[in-house]
Design an enzyme around this catalytic site. Sequence first.
Site, PDB file in Angstrom:
ATOM      1  N   HIS A  65       0.783  -1.386   0.076  1.00 28.13           N
ATOM      2  CA  HIS A  65       0.012  -0.168  -0.117  1.00 28.13           C
ATOM      3  C   HIS A  65       0.857   1.271   0.020  1.00 28.13           C
ATOM      4  CE1 HIS A  65      -2.883   3.025   1.915  1.00 28.13           C
ATOM      5  NE2 HIS A  65      -3.525   2.580   0.948  1.00 28.13           N
ATOM      6  N   ASP A  66       2.017   1.052   0.825  1.00 27.20           N
ATOM      7  CA  ASP A  66       2.680   2.378   0.617  1.00 27.20           C
ATOM      8  C   ASP A  66       3.407   2.667  -0.520  1.00 27.20           C
ATOM      9  OD1 ASP A  66       2.466   2.645   3.535  1.00 27.20           O
ATOM     10  OD2 ASP A  66       4.449   2.010   4.322  1.00 27.20           O
TER      11      ASP A  66
ATOM     12  N   ASP B 201      -6.441   1.675  -2.146  1.00 30.49           N
ATOM     13  CA  ASP B 201      -6.820   1.377  -0.822  1.00 30.49           C
ATOM     14  C   ASP B 201      -7.526   0.322  -0.709  1.00 30.49           C
ATOM     15  OD1 ASP B 201      -5.799   3.795   0.180  1.00 30.49           O
ATOM     16  OD2 ASP B 201      -7.523   4.930   0.311  1.00 30.49           O
TER      17      ASP B 201
END
Length: 145
Positions: free
Chosen positions: A75-76, A119
């Site tokens: 996600h980062d 997300d």
Amino acid sequence: MYPAHLLLLLAVCVSLLGASAIPPLPLNLAQFALVIKCADKGKRPRWHYMDYGCYCGPGGSGTPVDELDRCCKTHDQCYAQAEKKGCYPKLTMYSYYCGGDGPYCNSKTECQRFVCDCDVRAADCFARYPYNNKNYNINTSKRCK
């Protein structure tokens, strides 16, 4: 104008100047929490993902402690890709739908779609892997090298 009114007006102006120096909060974190809730059907409180492993929460370094932490690292990296495209992932609000199979993006702009996809993929990943309480609030200086 009375002097008291001028003082009050001055106080309001000074306080507004101070408020303008406060950096904005990441607006979509609340939205991300709702996407997570949709994906995991509300099984785990959202704040449990704010300080998990080496990557869930602010920053991130080292080797992920497990698959759930790897979801956060991915996600980062996705947010970093969004920034390279000129998007502001922590500030971008998007449109999504929570269906029976989980969240779906239905945003209009490229940045909204990209951030929403980041997300949704992370939330689906969180729902897929077990949560290990031993990896919550770990000593990152020792375990995340």
